[in-house]
Design an enzyme around this catalytic site. Structure first.
Site, PDB file in Angstrom:
ATOM      1  N   SER A 144      25.017 -50.037   5.773  1.00  0.00           N
ATOM      2  CA  SER A 144      25.244 -50.281   4.355  1.00  0.00           C
ATOM      3  C   SER A 144      26.207 -49.239   3.811  1.00  0.00           C
ATOM      4  CB  SER A 144      23.916 -50.196   3.600  1.00  0.00           C
ATOM      5  OG  SER A 144      24.136 -50.196   2.206  1.00  0.00           O
ATOM      6  N   TYR A 159      15.893 -45.582   2.315  1.00  0.00           N
ATOM      7  CA  TYR A 159      16.805 -46.616   2.807  1.00  0.00           C
ATOM      8  C   TYR A 159      18.161 -46.012   3.182  1.00  0.00           C
ATOM      9  CZ  TYR A 159      19.832 -50.722   2.850  1.00  0.00           C
ATOM     10  OH  TYR A 159      20.743 -51.680   3.220  1.00  0.00           O
TER      11      TYR A 159
END
Length: 185
Positions: A144, A159
């Site tokens: 990401s 995350y």
């Protein structure tokens, strides 16, 4: 679409929704066999059934990538159905709580790492023997941009740190796994 992936078998973890669903349908449109893996069997079946109804080849697999036995089952069921695995896409991931560092509990931290990092490790480790045996294969790890730019207001700190870990695994694995088969550990 075409048939660029005709005859290839692709496992997509987290394939039952969102980005994973789109990837599953996209590779199926290119004539790949798709193992749609998701913790939610109904979601995996929905995507697999859509692919099949459109003339594609798919298998729904219920699995939690953080569970070693369930990861073994992904590989086994895919091989039983399609006879080979050409590509593994490590897409499954959870975000955990958003907020400040101290807003995350240790349980939150562990659960995000179990899926996002340990799941990648387990899936790679379990698919490698088969790819070595057939002397080919590709592994795609999904990260990401939040890992690169630290958007803590967009995603949780657990995350973001797991996606940094996935990038590290990918970097080290690429160097290690591109060696001749006889040199692989």
């Amino acid at each position: 679409m075409g048939d660029k992936l005709k005859g290839q078998t692709i496992i997509i973890t987290g394939g039952g929704r969102s980005f994973g669903e789109n990837m599953s349908k996209g590779v199926a449109a290119e004539k790949a066999n798709v193992a749609v893996v998701d913790r939610d069997l109904e979601e995996a079946e929905r995507v697999a059934n859509t692919i099949i109804s459109e003339g594609g080849s798919a298998l729904a697999v219920k699995a939690d990538v953080s569970d070693e036995k369930q990861v073994r089952d992904i590989i086994s069921k895919t091989l039983d159905q399609f006879g080979q695995i050409d590509v593994l896409v490590n897409n499954a991931g959870i975000s955990g709580p958003s907020g400040k560092f101290d807003d995350s509990s240790y349980e939150d931290w562990k659960s995000v790492y179990q899926v996002n990092v340990n799941g990648v490790f387990l899936c790679i480790r379990e698919v490698l023997p088969h790819m070595r045996e057939q002397n080919s294969g590709h592994i795609v790890n999904i990260s990401s941009t939040t890992a690169r730019y630290g958007f803590s207001h967009i995603r949780s700190i657990p995350y973001i740190s797991t996606k940094w870990s996935v990038e590290g695994i990918t970097s080290v694995s690429y160097t290690h796994l591109t060696l001749p088969t006889s040199d692989l550990v």
